[in-house]
Write a protein that holds these residues in place. Structure first.
Motif, PDB file in Angstrom:
ATOM      1  N   SER A  42       0.844  -1.199   0.000  1.00 19.29           N
ATOM      2  CA  SER A  42       0.000   0.000   0.000  1.00 19.29           C
ATOM      3  C   SER A  42       0.873   1.240   0.000  1.00 19.29           C
ATOM      4  O   SER A  42       2.024   1.208   0.430  1.00 19.29           O
ATOM      5  CB  SER A  42      -0.934   0.021   1.222  1.00 19.29           C
ATOM      6  OG  SER A  42      -0.199   0.207   2.413  1.00 19.29           O
TER       7      SER A  42
ATOM      8  N   LYS B 133       0.147   5.608   0.616  1.00 17.99           N
ATOM      9  CA  LYS B 133      -0.857   6.621   0.926  1.00 17.99           C
ATOM     10  C   LYS B 133      -0.213   7.989   1.088  1.00 17.99           C
ATOM     11  O   LYS B 133       0.765   8.147   1.809  1.00 17.99           O
ATOM     12  CB  LYS B 133      -1.604   6.249   2.207  1.00 17.99           C
ATOM     13  CG  LYS B 133      -2.723   7.217   2.566  1.00 17.99           C
ATOM     14  CD  LYS B 133      -3.483   6.733   3.787  1.00 17.99           C
ATOM     15  CE  LYS B 133      -4.619   7.686   4.132  1.00 17.99           C
ATOM     16  NZ  LYS B 133      -5.381   7.230   5.322  1.00 17.99           N
TER      17      LYS B 133
ATOM     18  N   ASN C 133       0.410   2.078  -5.686  1.00 15.26           N
ATOM     19  CA  ASN C 133      -0.597   1.187  -5.127  1.00 15.26           C
ATOM     20  C   ASN C 133      -0.871   0.012  -6.047  1.00 15.26           C
ATOM     21  O   ASN C 133      -0.983   0.182  -7.267  1.00 15.26           O
ATOM     22  CB  ASN C 133      -1.906   1.956  -4.881  1.00 15.26           C
ATOM     23  CG  ASN C 133      -2.056   2.366  -3.438  1.00 15.26           C
ATOM     24  OD1 ASN C 133      -1.880   1.546  -2.522  1.00 15.26           O
ATOM     25  ND2 ASN C 133      -2.393   3.628  -3.218  1.00 15.26           N
TER      26      ASN C 133
END
Length: 237
Positions: A145, A147, A234
């Motif tokens: 992931s 972010k 991602n």
């Protein structure tokens, strides 16, 4: 990035406003859900803009982010993430990251064929060249992931990356092996698409499997570049 429609600027403003609200409210349990929702709204707006610029005639079905309630009543965030394309330079493939121990850093652009990574000069810093050891490093890693968000320390934009279990163990070993070395050999280079995105130093082994990308210098990333990078890193849906 030069946006030609009003949606991404408006989405960016709403996104930043939600992030600011969450930071101000502090302990609000809905904070992570709100910031996640803001991130997805910005991704959707950018995706629709890119399709419009490319002349897409088909109607694009967008899976909206939603919150699902779990047994204890805490909202959890469910979303679909797609790799960036178009003006980010990505062709639809998820970008891979390399984490390489730094061997040297000099104040000058890298010579042709030297194998180093050049950081261009700006109004605030000179050009410099970073050399890293690919043989000892982690190459072409696909993260679990990524972010974008603002640092809680100084408010600058960054991308928080999480590694999978196997890469987490490798990362802990790599950072532990360079932690006691003198500068710059206590640094690791973060390389994506052949470009240096940071060279942080470490004081001890990093065991949590997470790292923050801030650019070659803190403050290099903007909201747009941070979100684009996170989208490219991602995994696809």
């Amino acid at each position: 990035m030069n946006d030609s429609t009003e949606h991404p600027p408006r989405a960016t403003s709403l996104h930043d406003a939600l992030h600011t609200h969450v930071l101000e409210t502090g302990a609000d349990p809905a904070g992570p859900w709100l910031t996640g929702l803001a991130d997805d709204a910005l991704r959707v707006a950018r995706r629709r803009q890119r399709l419009a610029r490319a002349g897409a005639a088909a109607v694009v079905a967008v899976v909206a982010a939603c919150a699902v309630a779990v047994a204890d009543g805490t909202p959890q965030h469910a979303r679909v993430v797609r790799p960036a394309a178009g003006d980010t330079g990505n062709t639809g493939k998820v970008a891979l990251i390399s984490i390489l121990p730094v061997t040297s850093s000099t104040e000058a652009a890298c010579g042709h064929g030297s194998g180093g990574y050049t950081v261009r000069a700006s109004a605030t810093h000179p050009a410099f060249c970073v050399h890293a050891d690919r043989a000892r490093g982690m190459t072409d890693v696909r993260v679990t992931s990524a972010k974008a968000g603002k640092s809680t320390i100084d408010g600058t934009w960054q991308v928080e990356v999480t590694l999978g279990s196997t890469d987490r163990t490798r990362f802990a070993a790599l950072t532990g092996s360079i932690a006691g070395a003198p500068p710059p050999r206590n640094e690791f280079a973060i390389v994506i698409d052949g470009k240096l995105w940071g060279n942080p130093s470490v004081a001890s082994s990093i065991t949590g499997g997470r790292l923050e990308i801030v650019g070659a210098f803190v403050g290099d990333l903007t909201s747009a570049t941070a979100h684009d990078l996170a989208l490219r890193l991602n995994p696809g849906s």
